[in-house]
Scaffold this motif. Structure first.
Motif, mmCIF file in Angstrom:
data_model
loop_
_atom_site.group_PDB
_atom_site.id
_atom_site.type_symbol
_atom_site.label_atom_id
_atom_site.label_comp_id
_atom_site.label_asym_id
_atom_site.label_seq_id
_atom_site.Cartn_x
_atom_site.Cartn_y
_atom_site.Cartn_z
ATOM 1 N N LYS A 1 53.619 44.674 78.534
ATOM 2 C CA LYS A 1 52.151 44.661 78.622
ATOM 3 C C LYS A 1 51.683 44.600 80.073
ATOM 4 C CE LYS A 1 51.544 42.352 74.173
ATOM 5 N NZ LYS A 1 51.219 41.062 73.523
ATOM 6 N N GLU B 1 45.735 49.945 85.880
ATOM 7 C CA GLU B 1 44.728 49.453 86.835
ATOM 8 C C GLU B 1 44.848 50.178 88.172
ATOM 9 O OE1 GLU B 1 45.285 45.231 87.186
ATOM 10 O OE2 GLU B 1 44.414 44.834 85.203
ATOM 11 N N ARG C 1 49.572 47.453 82.072
ATOM 12 C CA ARG C 1 48.243 47.074 82.558
ATOM 13 C C ARG C 1 48.136 47.308 84.062
ATOM 14 N NH1 ARG C 1 47.026 42.805 85.154
ATOM 15 N NH2 ARG C 1 48.827 41.607 84.445
#
Length: 183
Positions: A10, A18, A14
């Motif tokens: 995860k 980003e 992420r």
């Protein structure tokens, strides 16, 4: 509690999203293959400490950004419930106790190194310092062209922003706590 593989998966996805990085882009920056990165992001991979360092250095984030668990107002951590990150064929087990995911600038790890085990660490982010306390066994640390022997009841501090290595040359499992300070 999520497994460490799920947490890492995860966090990498992420952070990659980003930073608007494709898997190809992260592969180029980290030196980890696109297929390995995809496997890790699916939670199917079992990345080594060395692989995760390559990914964190490639994204220019602290190692702990990959292992941070969701934030709660308090946290009791049971090592028995943490899936360790493995190195040296599973003979080195690194448990991420308190990753630096809350802007603390430090992280706490619990490590177990079986007799004869070792691993070489990639340089951490510029200015990183390591603080190690050995609770059982003994540890050989090589950094900056020097080697240090640290035994149970002893602690050592050194710069972590250069290649360094750890080795258990003793006959018992070495147990230690490591604090990484990220300036």
């Amino acid at each position: 509690m999520d497994t460490m593989n799920a947490i890492v998966a995860k966090n990498i996805r992420r952070l990659r999203e980003e930073n608007k990085l494709s898997l190809d882009g992260l592969a180029r920056l980290s030196g980890v293959s696109k297929s390995m990165l995809a496997q890790i992001e699916r939670g199917d991979g079992n990345p080594t400490i060395s692989t995760l360092w390559k990914i964190s250095n490639g994204m220019k984030v602290p190692f702990d950004a990959l292992t941070v668990r969701p934030k709660t107002p308090y946290e009791i951590v049971r090592t028995s419930e943490i899936q360790p990150i493995l190195e040296d064929g599973g003979k080195v087990r690194n448990f991420s106790i308190f990753p630096d995911g809350e802007g603390r600038r430090f992280a706490v790890y619990y490590l177990e190194l079986e007799p004869g085990s070792s691993w070489e660490s990639e340089p951490h982010l510029h200015g990183t310092a390591e603080f190690i306390t050995v609770f059982a066994g003994s540890l050989q640390i090589r950094t900056g062209g020097r080697e240090f022997a640290v035994s149970a009841g002893e602690s050592v501090r050194f710069r972590g922003d250069a290649v360094h290595s750890y080795r258990n040359s003793g006959s018992e499992t070495t147990v230690l706590h490591m604090i990484l300070y990220n300036p």
